[in-house]
Design a protein around this motif. Sequence first.
Motif, PDB file in Angstrom:
ATOM      1  N   TYR A  48       0.861  -1.181   0.000  1.00  0.00           N
ATOM      2  CA  TYR A  48       0.000   0.000   0.000  1.00  0.00           C
ATOM      3  C   TYR A  48       0.897   1.230   0.000  1.00  0.00           C
ATOM      4  N   THR A  49       0.694   2.129  -0.960  1.00  0.00           N
ATOM      5  CA  THR A  49       1.652   3.211  -1.186  1.00  0.00           C
ATOM      6  C   THR A  49       1.194   4.585  -0.720  1.00  0.00           C
ATOM      7  N   LYS A  50      -0.084   4.752  -0.398  1.00  0.00           N
ATOM      8  CA  LYS A  50      -0.554   6.086  -0.017  1.00  0.00           C
ATOM      9  C   LYS A  50      -0.145   6.425   1.416  1.00  0.00           C
ATOM     10  N   GLU A  51      -0.033   7.715   1.678  1.00  0.00           N
ATOM     11  CA  GLU A  51       0.350   8.162   3.015  1.00  0.00           C
ATOM     12  C   GLU A  51      -0.780   7.953   4.015  1.00  0.00           C
ATOM     13  N   GLU A  52      -2.036   8.139   3.561  1.00  0.00           N
ATOM     14  CA  GLU A  52      -3.165   7.974   4.467  1.00  0.00           C
ATOM     15  C   GLU A  52      -3.422   6.496   4.723  1.00  0.00           C
ATOM     16  N   SER A  53      -3.672   6.155   5.984  1.00  0.00           N
ATOM     17  CA  SER A  53      -4.010   4.775   6.314  1.00  0.00           C
ATOM     18  C   SER A  53      -5.346   4.396   5.693  1.00  0.00           C
ATOM     19  N   ARG A  54      -5.569   3.106   5.525  1.00  0.00           N
ATOM     20  CA  ARG A  54      -6.812   2.615   4.943  1.00  0.00           C
ATOM     21  C   ARG A  54      -7.357   1.488   5.808  1.00  0.00           C
ATOM     22  N   LEU A  55      -8.638   1.499   6.039  1.00  0.00           N
ATOM     23  CA  LEU A  55      -9.286   0.407   6.764  1.00  0.00           C
ATOM     24  C   LEU A  55      -9.652  -0.683   5.777  1.00  0.00           C
ATOM     25  N   GLU A  56      -9.264  -1.911   6.077  1.00  0.00           N
ATOM     26  CA  GLU A  56      -9.602  -3.034   5.207  1.00  0.00           C
ATOM     27  C   GLU A  56     -10.415  -4.066   5.969  1.00  0.00           C
ATOM     28  N   LEU A  57     -11.371  -4.608   5.278  1.00  0.00           N
ATOM     29  CA  LEU A  57     -12.329  -5.554   5.852  1.00  0.00           C
ATOM     30  C   LEU A  57     -12.240  -6.866   5.089  1.00  0.00           C
ATOM     31  N   ILE A  58     -12.204  -7.973   5.799  1.00  0.00           N
ATOM     32  CA  ILE A  58     -12.267  -9.295   5.180  1.00  0.00           C
ATOM     33  C   ILE A  58     -13.457 -10.033   5.780  1.00  0.00           C
ATOM     34  N   MET A  59     -14.514 -10.197   4.995  1.00  0.00           N
ATOM     35  CA  MET A  59     -15.670 -10.974   5.433  1.00  0.00           C
ATOM     36  C   MET A  59     -15.468 -12.410   4.972  1.00  0.00           C
ATOM     37  N   ALA A  60     -14.922 -13.234   5.883  1.00  0.00           N
ATOM     38  CA  ALA A  60     -14.605 -14.622   5.547  1.00  0.00           C
ATOM     39  C   ALA A  60     -15.889 -15.436   5.491  1.00  0.00           C
ATOM     40  N   MET A  61     -16.091 -16.137   4.376  1.00  0.00           N
ATOM     41  CA  MET A  61     -17.310 -16.935   4.216  1.00  0.00           C
ATOM     42  C   MET A  61     -16.997 -18.218   3.435  1.00  0.00           C
ATOM     43  N   THR A  62     -15.982 -18.937   3.920  1.00  0.00           N
ATOM     44  CA  THR A  62     -15.603 -20.221   3.341  1.00  0.00           C
ATOM     45  C   THR A  62     -16.296 -21.328   4.125  1.00  0.00           C
ATOM     46  N   PRO A  63     -17.210 -22.079   3.502  1.00  0.00           N
ATOM     47  CA  PRO A  63     -18.019 -23.038   4.254  1.00  0.00           C
ATOM     48  C   PRO A  63     -17.324 -24.357   4.553  1.00  0.00           C
ATOM     49  N   THR A  64     -16.254 -24.691   3.831  1.00  0.00           N
ATOM     50  CA  THR A  64     -15.634 -26.000   4.009  1.00  0.00           C
ATOM     51  C   THR A  64     -14.624 -25.979   5.149  1.00  0.00           C
ATOM     52  N   PRO A  65     -14.455 -27.108   5.861  1.00  0.00           N
ATOM     53  CA  PRO A  65     -13.474 -27.201   6.947  1.00  0.00           C
ATOM     54  C   PRO A  65     -12.116 -27.635   6.410  1.00  0.00           C
ATOM     55  N   GLY A  66     -11.163 -27.866   7.331  1.00  0.00           N
ATOM     56  CA  GLY A  66      -9.882 -28.446   6.967  1.00  0.00           C
ATOM     57  C   GLY A  66      -8.823 -27.466   6.549  1.00  0.00           C
ATOM     58  N   TRP A  67      -8.992 -26.177   6.843  1.00  0.00           N
ATOM     59  CA  TRP A  67      -8.013 -25.176   6.416  1.00  0.00           C
ATOM     60  C   TRP A  67      -6.904 -24.972   7.425  1.00  0.00           C
ATOM     61  N   ILE A  68      -7.122 -25.387   8.650  1.00  0.00           N
ATOM     62  CA  ILE A  68      -6.099 -25.219   9.675  1.00  0.00           C
ATOM     63  C   ILE A  68      -5.864 -26.550  10.361  1.00  0.00           C
ATOM     64  N   ASP A  69      -4.755 -26.644  11.090  1.00  0.00           N
ATOM     65  CA  ASP A  69      -4.434 -27.820  11.872  1.00  0.00           C
ATOM     66  C   ASP A  69      -5.433 -27.902  13.017  1.00  0.00           C
ATOM     67  N   THR A  70      -6.361 -28.855  12.942  1.00  0.00           N
ATOM     68  CA  THR A  70      -7.439 -28.923  13.932  1.00  0.00           C
ATOM     69  C   THR A  70      -6.922 -29.207  15.327  1.00  0.00           C
TER      70      THR A  70
END
Length: 694
Positions: free
Chosen positions: A484-506
């Motif tokens: 990100y190159t601009k001087e002003e900070s930016r708010l970023e949002l991630i709305m996670a909506m992945t329905p399947t499991p198994g993405w992390i070490d359970t």
Amino acid sequence: MKRKADEDLAEKPSKKKSSEKINGNGSTQLRTGLLQQAEDYQKQYSSSEPYKHGVIQNLVEPQLLRKVRAEIQENLSFTPKETDIYKIHQSGDLANLDGLDDSSLKLLPSLLTLRNLLYSPDFRAFLSSVTASGPLSGKKTDMAINVYTPGCHLLCHDDVIGSRSVSYILYLTDPDKPWKPEWGGALRLYPTIIQKDKEGKEIKVPSPDHSVSIPPAFNQLTFFAVQPGESYHDVEEVFAQPSSAKADGDETMTRMAISGWYHIPQQGEEGYVEGLEESLAERSSLQQLQGSGDQFDMPSHNMRPYASPSDTVSDHTAPNEPPIKPPTEEAPLSEEDLDFLLKYIAPTYLTPDTLDSVLETFGDECSMCLEKFLSPKFSDSLKADIVKQEAQVLPLGTHDIEETTPWHVARPPYKHRFLYQQVSDSPSDSNSENPPSQKLLTELLPSEAFRKWLQLATGLSLSSHNLTTRRFRRGKDYTLATGYTKEESRLELIMAMTPTPGWIDTEDAADETVDTSEAPDHVAKSTAKEPPTAEARSSEAPGVGGYIAYMAGDDAEDENVEDKSNDGVEVPLDMSTGARASKPSAEKRINQKPDPAVYKAVNDEEEDGVLFSMPPSWNTLGLVLRDQGVMRFVKYVSQQAKGDRWDILGEFGVIPENEETSDVEERDIQQVIDGNNRDETSETEIESSDEDSD
């Protein structure tokens, strides 16, 4: 990161350096008659598509290559390494062979013979004739051994760095078990199309789809001239075989190869041209990344300004209804706002106490995750919608996808590739028949009511927004690190909506649960056990990627350009298994209840530069205040994942505290009128480094 091969070989005291040099013709181990076939190979090379490349089967005497393979397996070790662009196991630079003592060289005689053969005057002259590349250096050798196991990959790049002239790969796969295309690991070449930028300059833009796939084969040499903005290629993921295939004896193979580059002549060699190397550097693809080429990027990046408070009309009210008054300290959210937000958001996140706790956490961390953010009713309908979409078979090619589905394909592939939809792709009016995923994109997230909620949750004043629904397909999609190159900070949002499991070490996830049974009301105590080391976690099970990461940018000012690593942003090994998932803060919890939980990023910021990371998950909202220089990427989603990765990315302009709201709105509106509000450029050169390759 120290390479094991360097430790095992290069760091041994050199009692007596090898006297063997790359000078003789060295052609006795080449396939009989190969050098006399230069004209035939030149014809094949010059007519190849999508850009000039060559393939030579049975390059050297098979017995030599068998010995090389045995020496590598018996005497070299490899270090697993992962960045935003690749995941491989890597040896040290084989140019260091000349510096080994005689006792070490005795372990690798065939490897040294092969190295000298590949850079011998006869073979360099042969390759120069075939590729019409001009003289090739025998002084600057540049080669390494790379091993791809299941899950390993190398994403799209053009190999343009410094004085590189010709790229090559010599495969050392199992000679007694031919490689099968269904195992993956193919070298894939991408065609380009020529487009003109605003100044009329021609820019080559690669297609999101490869057009040529070259599977590995023992004793096969694949090569091509390095061409800025044209020689785009990747290495397909090596696939894990199903249990049924292993039971039948069809076990997963390992893709081993020697790969590297031939360079232009160095000072003192025949054909050396003073200043040529610097001139080539100026033509590198990094210049295109930072120049006008980004105007052809998809999706486009256009911030949409909010209406000014004086004439604000809530997005969820009809045009003929009176405007919603701006929030006040006594009534930050109106009844109309609350009624609208309750259609989507869990009620807990709309209470004053919860918002105060969220604000406190965000103020401390500048990032956080909110679990179970959407209401149960809306969340259930959203999951059903996404599961239904994922069950439908998508066309394979970009053209068919964009012609027959609502999705577009992000490009160019040396920056990113994923499916996306934006507000402009959807109906502008609220429609009850819109699927839930569209309702989030077109109704909730761009609404004035949600803007008010974000401002209360973060303490920031927001001026504009840009929203994109993204779908990362298994075995295909990713984003490479951009700063990100601009001087002003930016708010970023991630709305996670992945329905399947198994993405992390359970198992790790279970270890990181929070026990609040004996804790004071305002403290949540973690019962996490000591986690296994990153190396142990990496060897236990391959990760499937898909995580989003924010990392501190490197300070490149003190680095020599030639020495600067161009192999992407290195990430800790434990991130690939999801062990870097954000976890509940041990400092506070919301309303003294275990759910919903306010999460903060788990990171060792000072050690590895990871500021925030978040694995694919269901119904989790991530918020990050992104400062200038902070890089962001989504790791390639492995074919081994159980499903696609889904999210909505939101980017919100932040009004500086000392700037008048009207000034910001006037500026944002002008930026939209101008049609460009681009603020992302590549902070990393996306081709592999001198020690990393195909």
